[in-house]
Enzyme design. Structure first.
Site, PDB file in Angstrom:
ATOM      1  N   GLU A  65       0.826  -1.210   0.000  1.00 22.84           N
ATOM      2  CA  GLU A  65       0.000   0.000   0.000  1.00 22.84           C
ATOM      3  C   GLU A  65       0.857   1.255   0.000  1.00 22.84           C
ATOM      4  OE1 GLU A  65      -3.969   2.002   1.877  1.00 22.84           O
ATOM      5  OE2 GLU A  65      -3.501  -0.091   2.275  1.00 22.84           O
ATOM      6  N   GLY A  85      -6.735   5.320  -1.305  1.00 24.96           N
ATOM      7  CA  GLY A  85      -6.943   3.917  -1.626  1.00 24.96           C
ATOM      8  C   GLY A  85      -8.413   3.535  -1.612  1.00 24.96           C
ATOM      9  N   HIS A  92      -0.336 -14.186  -0.687  1.00 30.03           N
ATOM     10  CA  HIS A  92       0.924 -14.509  -0.021  1.00 30.03           C
ATOM     11  C   HIS A  92       1.395 -15.855  -0.565  1.00 30.03           C
ATOM     12  CE1 HIS A  92       0.007 -11.086   2.412  1.00 30.03           C
ATOM     13  NE2 HIS A  92      -1.165 -11.611   2.708  1.00 30.03           N
ATOM     14  N   ARG A  94       4.946 -17.147  -0.553  1.00 27.73           N
ATOM     15  CA  ARG A  94       6.073 -17.851   0.077  1.00 27.73           C
ATOM     16  C   ARG A  94       6.395 -17.196   1.415  1.00 27.73           C
ATOM     17  NH1 ARG A  94       8.877 -18.192  -4.035  1.00 27.73           N
ATOM     18  NH2 ARG A  94       9.148 -20.428  -4.229  1.00 27.73           N
ATOM     19  N   HIS A 109      -3.166   0.660 -14.677  1.00 24.53           N
ATOM     20  CA  HIS A 109      -4.145   1.574 -15.275  1.00 24.53           C
ATOM     21  C   HIS A 109      -3.935   2.950 -14.667  1.00 24.53           C
ATOM     22  CE1 HIS A 109      -7.960   3.405 -16.404  1.00 24.53           C
ATOM     23  NE2 HIS A 109      -8.184   3.641 -15.108  1.00 24.53           N
ATOM     24  N   LEU A 110      -3.828   3.972 -15.507  1.00 28.77           N
ATOM     25  CA  LEU A 110      -3.674   5.345 -15.039  1.00 28.77           C
ATOM     26  C   LEU A 110      -4.762   6.208 -15.679  1.00 28.77           C
ATOM     27  CD1 LEU A 110       0.217   5.619 -15.359  1.00 28.77           C
ATOM     28  CD2 LEU A 110      -1.123   5.263 -13.275  1.00 28.77           C
ATOM     29  N   GLY A 111      -5.910   6.228 -15.048  1.00 25.91           N
ATOM     30  CA  GLY A 111      -7.036   6.995 -15.575  1.00 25.91           C
ATOM     31  C   GLY A 111      -7.173   8.340 -14.894  1.00 25.91           C
TER      32      GLY A 111
END
Length: 141
Positions: A65, A85, A92, A94, A109-111
């Site tokens: 995050e 967010g 997860h 390993r 994605h960059l909107g």
């Protein structure tokens, strides 16, 4: 995706920004910045262990995050927009008991109103530890 950061990130400034936050508590450190990716590392020790001595999944999510949130912030004009967010998930893969993990975030994605970032976390042997995806809302100030 080839879009570059709107703001050219400085590693020292990114690390300074993390002072007095959960990133500092967990020992995270930004280590590399490219045109559209950021890498940070986090220790696997008593700060990030779960009771069985493994890297806590929640610590991996905090790393993911942090990377996705910081990257999204660098893609918008901070005078007019900010990012928060909406959703994060993590698989997860390993377990890790010690050393360092390294997370790398890249855009999916960059909107104008949303961004999606992929975060891969690997161990020191470059084995996949966790794969995560975060969706960010781009909001006007």
């Amino acid at each position: 995706m080839s879009k570059e950061f709107l703001v050219k990130p400085d590693i020292a400034k990114l690390n300074e920004m993390c002072k007095d936050t959960i990133s500092e508590v967990l020992g995270m450190e930004f280590t590399e910045v490219g045109d559209n990716y950021i890498i940070a590392k986090m220790p696997v020790d008593k700060r990030t262990h779960q009771p069985y001595g493994l890297l806590h999944g929640g610590a991996s999510v905090v790393l993911a995050e942090t990377l996705g949130s910081v990257a999204s912030m660098l893609m918008v004009d901070s005078e007019t927009h900010y990012c928060v967010g909406l959703e994060i998930n993590a698989n997860h893969i390993r377990g890790v008991t010690d050393g360092w993990v390294h997370g790398r975030t890249t855009p999916v994605h960059l909107g104008k109103t949303t961004q999606v970032w992929s975060i891969e976390i690997i161990n020191e042997k470059e084995q996949l530890v966790c794969i995560s995806r975060i969706t960010m809302a781009v909001l006007k100030k």
